[in-house]
Design an enzyme around this catalytic site. Structure first.
Site, PDB file in Angstrom:
ATOM      1  N   CYS A   2       0.830  -1.202   0.000  1.00 38.63           N
ATOM      2  CA  CYS A   2       0.000   0.000   0.000  1.00 38.63           C
ATOM      3  C   CYS A   2       0.867   1.255   0.000  1.00 38.63           C
ATOM      4  CB  CYS A   2      -0.874   0.026   1.241  1.00 38.63           C
ATOM      5  SG  CYS A   2      -1.888  -1.431   1.418  1.00 38.63           S
ATOM      6  N   ARG A  27       5.200  -0.328  -6.623  1.00 44.06           N
ATOM      7  CA  ARG A  27       5.151  -1.169  -5.424  1.00 44.06           C
ATOM      8  C   ARG A  27       4.140  -2.298  -5.568  1.00 44.06           C
ATOM      9  NH1 ARG A  27       7.106   1.917  -1.005  1.00 44.06           N
ATOM     10  NH2 ARG A  27       5.802   0.767   0.425  1.00 44.06           N
ATOM     11  N   TRP A  78      -3.041  -2.633  -1.543  1.00 41.50           N
ATOM     12  CA  TRP A  78      -2.755  -4.019  -1.900  1.00 41.50           C
ATOM     13  C   TRP A  78      -3.481  -4.857  -0.868  1.00 41.50           C
ATOM     14  CZ3 TRP A  78      -0.452  -8.611  -0.368  1.00 41.50           C
ATOM     15  CH2 TRP A  78      -0.163  -9.500  -1.406  1.00 41.50           C
ATOM     16  N   ASN A 104      -1.788   2.184   5.948  1.00 38.17           N
ATOM     17  CA  ASN A 104      -0.924   1.056   5.571  1.00 38.17           C
ATOM     18  C   ASN A 104      -0.650   0.256   6.837  1.00 38.17           C
ATOM     19  OD1 ASN A 104      -0.731   2.274   3.098  1.00 38.17           O
ATOM     20  ND2 ASN A 104       1.431   2.841   3.302  1.00 38.17           N
ATOM     21  N   GLY A 105      -0.536  -1.059   6.718  1.00 39.88           N
ATOM     22  CA  GLY A 105      -0.246  -1.879   7.892  1.00 39.88           C
ATOM     23  C   GLY A 105      -1.428  -2.781   8.197  1.00 39.88           C
ATOM     24  N   GLU A 485      14.575 -25.818  -4.583  1.00 36.56           N
ATOM     25  CA  GLU A 485      14.260 -24.389  -4.693  1.00 36.56           C
ATOM     26  C   GLU A 485      15.517 -23.577  -5.056  1.00 36.56           C
ATOM     27  OE1 GLU A 485      11.986 -22.470  -5.097  1.00 36.56           O
ATOM     28  OE2 GLU A 485      12.507 -20.508  -4.288  1.00 36.56           O
ATOM     29  N   LYS A 489      15.916 -21.196  -8.374  1.00 38.52           N
ATOM     30  CA  LYS A 489      16.250 -19.761  -8.299  1.00 38.52           C
ATOM     31  C   LYS A 489      17.419 -19.460  -9.231  1.00 38.52           C
ATOM     32  CE  LYS A 489      13.494 -18.388  -7.028  1.00 38.52           C
ATOM     33  NZ  LYS A 489      12.276 -18.895  -6.411  1.00 38.52           N
ATOM     34  N   GLU A 492      16.451 -19.829 -13.088  1.00 33.10           N
ATOM     35  CA  GLU A 492      15.500 -18.898 -13.697  1.00 33.10           C
ATOM     36  C   GLU A 492      16.050 -17.485 -13.831  1.00 33.10           C
ATOM     37  OE1 GLU A 492      11.704 -18.164 -11.758  1.00 33.10           O
ATOM     38  OE2 GLU A 492      12.591 -18.471  -9.801  1.00 33.10           O
ATOM     39  N   HIS A 508      23.524 -41.981  -8.022  1.00 35.46           N
ATOM     40  CA  HIS A 508      22.729 -42.839  -8.909  1.00 35.46           C
ATOM     41  C   HIS A 508      22.682 -42.276 -10.329  1.00 35.46           C
ATOM     42  CE1 HIS A 508      21.516 -45.431  -5.623  1.00 35.46           C
ATOM     43  NE2 HIS A 508      21.264 -44.342  -4.908  1.00 35.46           N
ATOM     44  N   LYS A 607       5.098 -13.596 -14.203  1.00 32.53           N
ATOM     45  CA  LYS A 607       4.892 -13.645 -12.747  1.00 32.53           C
ATOM     46  C   LYS A 607       3.699 -14.530 -12.412  1.00 32.53           C
ATOM     47  CE  LYS A 607       5.774 -12.670  -8.528  1.00 32.53           C
ATOM     48  NZ  LYS A 607       6.876 -13.482  -7.968  1.00 32.53           N
TER      49      LYS A 607
HETATM   50  O1  M6R Z   1       1.763 -17.844  -8.159  1.00 33.36           O
HETATM   51  P1  M6R Z   1       2.201 -19.278  -7.925  1.00 33.36           P
HETATM   52  O2  M6R Z   1       2.862 -19.464  -6.616  1.00 33.36           O
HETATM   53  O3  M6R Z   1       1.083 -20.259  -8.155  1.00 33.36           O
HETATM   54  O4  M6R Z   1       3.279 -19.541  -9.060  1.00 33.36           O
HETATM   55  C1  M6R Z   1       3.832 -20.815  -9.236  1.00 33.36           C
HETATM   56  C2  M6R Z   1       5.071 -20.745 -10.104  1.00 33.36           C
HETATM   57  O5  M6R Z   1       4.748 -20.241 -11.373  1.00 33.36           O
HETATM   58  C3  M6R Z   1       6.152 -19.843  -9.473  1.00 33.36           C
HETATM   59  O6  M6R Z   1       6.478 -20.262  -8.179  1.00 33.36           O
HETATM   60  C4  M6R Z   1       7.433 -19.873 -10.334  1.00 33.36           C
HETATM   61  O7  M6R Z   1       8.018 -21.129 -10.275  1.00 33.36           O
HETATM   62  C5  M6R Z   1       8.402 -18.773  -9.884  1.00 33.36           C
HETATM   63  N1  M6R Z   1       8.925 -18.069 -11.013  1.00 33.36           N
HETATM   64  C6  M6R Z   1       9.547 -19.290  -9.091  1.00 33.36           C
HETATM   65  O8  M6R Z   1      10.414 -18.298  -8.694  1.00 33.36           O
END
Ligand code: M6R
Length: 612
Positions: A2, A27, A78, A104-105, A485, A489, A492, A508, A607
């Site tokens: 927000c 933001r 938001w 905000n908050g 994970e 990261k 990507e 393996h 996103k």
């Molecule tokens: O909005 P979601 O959490 O459902 O999105 C799932 C994936 O598309 C998301 O986590 C994607 O793997 C990210 N780019 C990872 O950083």
């Protein structure tokens, strides 16, 4: 997140308010609004719209307010409490329409306050926690506006950055801060407030940043700061000196880095009000599950995509460990088509930062068709998955703008562990065991802060590996999802080929690929699996692979095999993935930065993935 703006002066307020809101668009927000105080006799006019500031501008054109009004406040929202819609957008009015508030908050005790106000005849027009403040200011009226606001805030628990105007005192804005930033400023004949200095750049000659507990009164050309108790407070005003473009990211080079550094606060927001230390359990009202319903469940199936899937894998381990209930994770894209077995006593937990991921949404619909109890863990309030699941937990992580998910992952882990704790206390955990889990969860923000303090050291390690083409991540137990994970990261945002493996799986097959050019990131914090992972590190070194080891502070054993050590604070193994993943995020970030990649918007990625 927000944003707040406010203006009082001798010229129309509206142009500044709309421009200030536009400057905070980066933001992330879902609705916007303004309140103007003007006319004779003075009155407040509010205009609000869902969507971008452009939609608000259109609403202002369609129904013009008194554009000569020289005092007003504005907000970008938001959603946290209540879906994004016009009636939940700020500003909120008091019942008599003479007070308007932007906030905000999170007001922690708003349910209690709302009930008390309802008992006095107040009717609420929104689902928000913020509206209660406008009602309280009316209820506490007496003396000046600033005194009424001080009395109202004395009743409030939680966090706020707040701006209040009143038709009874046109030309004045009262602002206050506790836990949410507020900056005030002046220029010739005008005074300003904003939650983000970006809104004041080039407008205010001098600005002052309020501290928690400050209350300020703005009048044209001046501001005065006092404490909530009414004592005068001096806050030095200084010229605002910054590049507006840099401030858009809060001074960070990328949104991803900003979001990594926001994680302690994101976790605090996620945990706030949900941990019950005395009872050794968690309170998750949005699940709407009583002990009998939890006890009747036979299994938990989690479903998600990408990073959310890895958080779900961590969650599955926690459900089995804390609650002794069979739990498994399924990729949502598989779940929706492979006709999985779910029963009425299956809890289907769908995880999604955006709440709009097509495969996860389809899995939710399939599970509902099959009669499962469907729950959601989402960040975006009012998102489709959250609405269709009907019951769930919001992360309150704040908006993620960088495509790479960071703070949502950490908050998903925290939310799932709270859920597993709640299930566990219903099924088999003692109060003392529950209390130990509560303590570990409460320590998460500090665990993250300790790793963030190592940012420079992690950047130096990244320098030594940024030239690699391939990398492996290995871990066991809770560090296995963390390995997956970490690899995601890195790949990507840096485009470096990276794979996450269970540390035992390396031999393996993938070990055939190791040589001096292929770094292995080994996750070996203290815990039941640490010794075995140290053994795997030795296997990697025997193939000349460089190793980056993430270990517990003071654990010197791994130093025999590598100089590239990141130390995380000691903590129970079921929360250790949180600091470890923060180290991985920073490592991936610095590798991508050194390779000059577009970190916030990697090629080919969106996103929110709303197609299959
Ligand atoms: O909005 P979601 O959490 O459902 O999105 C799932 C994936 O598309 C998301 O986590 C994607 O793997 C990210 N780019 C990872 O950083």
């Amino acid at each position: 997140m927000c944003g707040i703006v406010g203006f009082t002066g001798r010229t129309p307020a509206l142009p500044f308010l709309v421009d200030g809101l536009r400057r905070m668009e980066y933001r992330g927000y879902d609705s916007a609004g303004v309140a103007l105080v003007g006319g004779d006799p003075a009155r407040i006019e509010v205009r609000r719209a869902v969507g971008k500031v452009d939609a608000l501008a259109e609403a202002l054109r369609a129904d013009p307010p008194d554009e000569s009004a020289a005092c007003g406040i504005g907000h970008t929202r938001w959603a946290t409490h209540g879906a994004p819609c016009v009636r939940n957008a700020h500003p909120h009015l008091s019942p008599d329409g003479r007070v308007a508030v932007v906030h905000n908050g999170i007001i922690d005790n708003f349910l209690d306050l709302r009930e008390r106000l309802r008992a006095k005849g107040h009717e609420f027009r929104s689902d928000t926690d913020s509206e209660v403040v406008a009602h309280l200011v009316q209820e506490c009226r007496g003396g000046s506006l600033i005194e009424s606001v001080a009395r109202a805030l004395a009743l409030v628990r939680g966090t706020y950055g707040i701006a209040v105007v009143s038709a009874d005192e046109p030309g004045r804005i009262v602002v206050a801060r506790r836990g949410s930033p507020v900056v005030v400023g002046t220029a010739d004949g005008a005074a300003f407030v904003a939650s983000d200095p970006a809104a004041l750049a080039g407008r205010a000659d001098r600005v002052a940043f309020l501290d928690d507990g400050d209350l300020a009164l703005l009048e044209p050309g001046s501001f005065e700061v006092r404490s909530l108790a009414g004592e005068p407070v001096v806050r030095e005003a200084a010229p605002l000196d910054f590049d507006p473009a840099a401030v858009e990211k809060g001074g960070y080079e990328h949104f991803m880095l900003k979001e990594i550094f926001e994680q302690p606060e994101a976790l605090e927001n996620c945990l706030r009000g949900r941990l019950l230390p005395d009872e050794g359990t968690a309170k998750l009202s949005g699940l709407r599950l009583g002990p009998r319903e939890i006890a009747a469940l036979s299994n938990v199936v989690l479903t998600a995509c990408g990073t959310s899937y890895y958080a779900g894998l961590h969650g599955a381990y926690a459900f089995e460990q804390f609650a002794g209930i069979p739990a498994r994770i399924e990729q949502a894209a598989e779940f929706r088509y492979r006709n999985p077995i779910v029963a009425p006593d299956t809890a289907l937990v769908s995880l999604s930062q955006s709440g709009e991921t097509a495969d996860t949404l389809a899995a939710v619909r399939e599970a509902k068709r099959k009669g499962a109890l469907v729950l959601s863990v989402c960040n975006a309030v009012g998102s489709t998955i959250a609405r269709e699941a009907g019951r769930g937990v919001y992360l309150h992580a704040g908006p993620e703008i960088g495509v790479a998910s960071t703070k949502a992952f950490l908050c998903q882990v925290a939310a799932l562990e709270m859920m597993a704790l709640l299930f566990g206390r219903t099924r088999r955990l003692s109060g003392a065991e529950g209390a130990a889990i509560v303590r570990a969860l409460a320590s998460l923000p500090d665990l993250v802060r300790a790793v963030l303090a190592k940012n420079d050291a992690i950047a130096r390690i990244a320098e030594r590996h940024a030239g690699a083409r391939d990398a492996f991540y290995i871990g066991r137990g809770y560090q296995y999802p963390a390995a997956l994970e970490g690899a995601l990261k890195l790949k990507e945002i840096s485009y470096l080929h990276a794979e996450g493996y269970h540390a035992a799986e390396l031999k393996h097959g993938p070990i055939a690929l190791l040589d001096e050019k292929v770094p292995v990131v080994a996750l070996a914090p203290r815990g039941p699996d640490r010794d075995k992972t140290l053994g795997n590190i030795q296997e990697c070194r025997a193939r000349n692979a460089p190793v980056v080891a993430i270990v517990t502070e003071g654990d010197a054993d791994a130093r025999a095999f590598t100089e590239d050590l990141v130390e995380v604070p000691p903590c129970p193994d079921f929360v250790a993935a949180v600091p470890v993943v923060v180290a991985e995020q920073l490592f991936a970030y610095h590798v991508a930065r050194l390779r000059g990649e577009p970190i916030d918007k990697p090629r080919n990625l969106a996103k929110s993935v709303t197609v299959e």
